[in-house]
Design a protein around this motif. Sequence first.
Motif, PDB file in Angstrom:
ATOM      1  N   MET A   1       0.844  -1.204   0.000  1.00 53.33           N
ATOM      2  CA  MET A   1       0.000   0.000   0.000  1.00 53.33           C
ATOM      3  C   MET A   1       0.882   1.258   0.000  1.00 53.33           C
ATOM      4  SD  MET A   1      -3.285   0.594   2.367  1.00 53.33           S
ATOM      5  CE  MET A   1      -4.606   1.606   1.745  1.00 53.33           C
TER       6      MET A   1
ATOM      7  N   VAL B   1       2.178   1.914  -3.425  1.00 54.74           N
ATOM      8  CA  VAL B   1       1.159   2.569  -4.278  1.00 54.74           C
ATOM      9  C   VAL B   1       1.107   4.063  -3.956  1.00 54.74           C
ATOM     10  CG1 VAL B   1      -1.330   2.710  -4.749  1.00 54.74           C
ATOM     11  CG2 VAL B   1      -0.243   0.478  -4.565  1.00 54.74           C
TER      12      VAL B   1
ATOM     13  N   SER C   1      -5.790   0.392   7.461  1.00 53.60           N
ATOM     14  CA  SER C   1      -6.209   0.543   6.056  1.00 53.60           C
ATOM     15  C   SER C   1      -5.888  -0.717   5.273  1.00 53.60           C
ATOM     16  CB  SER C   1      -5.496   1.735   5.405  1.00 53.60           C
ATOM     17  OG  SER C   1      -6.005   2.937   5.918  1.00 53.60           O
TER      18      SER C   1
ATOM     19  N   GLU D   1      -8.829  -3.510   4.073  1.00 57.58           N
ATOM     20  CA  GLU D   1      -9.018  -3.733   2.631  1.00 57.58           C
ATOM     21  C   GLU D   1      -8.857  -5.215   2.296  1.00 57.58           C
ATOM     22  OE1 GLU D   1      -6.514  -1.477  -0.044  1.00 57.58           O
ATOM     23  OE2 GLU D   1      -7.489  -2.391  -1.793  1.00 57.58           O
TER      24      GLU D   1
ATOM     25  N   THR E   1      -6.499   5.286   2.445  1.00 54.49           N
ATOM     26  CA  THR E   1      -7.279   4.425   1.550  1.00 54.49           C
ATOM     27  C   THR E   1      -7.798   5.221   0.363  1.00 54.49           C
ATOM     28  OG1 THR E   1      -7.881   3.022   3.382  1.00 54.49           O
ATOM     29  CG2 THR E   1      -9.278   2.876   1.446  1.00 54.49           C
ATOM     30  N   GLU E   2      -8.216   6.439   0.643  1.00 54.17           N
ATOM     31  CA  GLU E   2      -8.742   7.260  -0.453  1.00 54.17           C
ATOM     32  C   GLU E   2      -7.647   7.558  -1.475  1.00 54.17           C
ATOM     33  OE1 GLU E   2     -11.338  10.403   0.857  1.00 54.17           O
ATOM     34  OE2 GLU E   2     -10.860  11.549  -0.952  1.00 54.17           O
TER      35      GLU E   2
ATOM     36  N   ALA F   1      -4.947   5.798  -2.040  1.00 56.18           N
ATOM     37  CA  ALA F   1      -4.466   4.574  -2.703  1.00 56.18           C
ATOM     38  C   ALA F   1      -5.507   3.979  -3.645  1.00 56.18           C
ATOM     39  CB  ALA F   1      -4.058   3.545  -1.653  1.00 56.18           C
ATOM     40  N   THR F   2      -6.793   4.027  -3.249  1.00 56.61           N
ATOM     41  CA  THR F   2      -7.814   3.303  -4.030  1.00 56.61           C
ATOM     42  C   THR F   2      -8.849   4.210  -4.688  1.00 56.61           C
ATOM     43  OG1 THR F   2      -9.391   3.114  -2.202  1.00 56.61           O
ATOM     44  CG2 THR F   2      -7.711   1.404  -2.327  1.00 56.61           C
TER      45      THR F   2
ATOM     46  N   LYS G   1     -11.305   5.266  -3.129  1.00 55.28           N
ATOM     47  CA  LYS G   1     -12.588   4.923  -2.505  1.00 55.28           C
ATOM     48  C   LYS G   1     -12.614   5.316  -1.031  1.00 55.28           C
ATOM     49  CE  LYS G   1     -13.358   0.966  -5.459  1.00 55.28           C
ATOM     50  NZ  LYS G   1     -13.052  -0.447  -5.555  1.00 55.28           N
TER      51      LYS G   1
END
Length: 465
Positions: free
Chosen positions: A140, A143, A223, A227, A255-256, A258-259, A261
């Motif tokens: 993560m 990313v 996070s 996930e 999380t936002e 990286a994804t 979302k």
Amino acid sequence: MALRLFNTLGREKQEFVPIGKKEVRMYSCGPTVYNYLHIGNLRSYVFADVLKRTLMYSGYKVKHIMNITDVGHLTSDADEGDDKMVKALKREGKPMTIAAMREIANTYYEKARIDMQKLEILSADEYPFATDHIKEMVAMIEVLLEKNAAYKTADSIYFDTKSIPDYGKLAKVKANDEHSRIGVNSEKKNLEDFALWKFADAGGIGFEASFGRGFPGWHIECSAMAEKYLGVPFDIHTGGIDHIPVHHNNEIAQTEAATGKLLANYWLHNAHLTIGEEKMAKSGEFLTLSVLEKEGISPLAYRYWLLTARYSTRMDYSLEAIKAAQTAYEKLVNFILSAQKTTFWAKLKPKRLPSGFYREKFLEAINDDLDTPKALALVWELLKDGSLPDTDKKATLLDFDKVLGLGLADIKKLEIPEEIQNLLDERKIARNSKDWVKSDELRKEIEKLGFAVKDSDSGSELRPL
Ligand code: AMP
Ligand code: ZN
């Protein structure tokens, strides 16, 4: 009747609409296993349990994950101080190795699970340990580095809080809040930026990573593991209110970035258990469940006490109040025991399982953001209701207990083995003749056989140990 929950994200009571039709996915921030749980931590898990049971009562299947923090949680939420696990290694005179750290983690994890069981907290589907998920955290962070949401400094990899449009979704973090305690770090781009990874000192312990050996920060663990086990977004994330300004804002941000979302749709937070008006904390004055047990309080009486306030209301520790809760809880237990037999009247009436009126009222209470005080008041109203036979009341109470979790379904009349009854009789004679030495010896003998004896004006009671 729809379930309404106070969502910290939005700061209002909202109707709960799950992502899936039948399954709710829920994540609870679990303990940092460097010490015993205190009864404040346990308040957080009882709250999550009542929420989970409420969802199950409404017919949902709940997939529940609780992480176990065994690395990276610093003594301050704001990136300063010692790692709590390293502190525990020093405290217990253990070598500074990853293996010794895991040993400590395992010990306190086991103890935590025992406490949770004593409180009838339903097991989570998984209890992932952070150190078993370094690979996921490293991936993560890679990313985040790739997306320019993270940057490297001499001692850490930081998350760039300006890389997303609205850092601090749950609560706006002002300069004089938590983050200001970080102090000025010339290498940091923004005051709120936080460490995703801290590089190990030369020769010191750490985990391998493409960007340099070291330790994950605390926030990235949740996070990455949420996930992995639940997918994002999932439905509900729980934790104590202390997690709102830093830990949960940071989980959301990572999380936002990286994804793209949202991590979770509903964020629920329990208020604190305080002692002398101060938050109970592992670093200060704290009480464990076994300290309460030594005071003669049964774990489920403590659970009962917790339910007398809404999860979102602060509670100040009071042994007197908990003792009063124990008296009330014992009345419930006695009712269950005395209502064992089907009465003549109940035999004549068709069984109503559970009584419709009370069930409706009960749902109204718990569906209103888990109003457990109201639900308990209803329990007493039910027990006083002269129009219902005891067996109906018992069936209704046991139905409510699927949510309250007071272990009422498991209560059976205590079968006293003959050997212990003889010792008890002998002890009674000793007490009548004021032979306290003998009475104490007999108490110890009974304890060895697995029962505690509690003396009161009305005689001696037995409790299995
Ligand atoms: P920790 O082990 O400190 O990471 O905390 C585990 C959980 O307990 C977190 O959800 C905390 O927010 C919660 N917690 C910690 N102290 C208290 C307290 N005094 N009252 C209620 N919840 C608490
Ligand atoms: Zn967390």
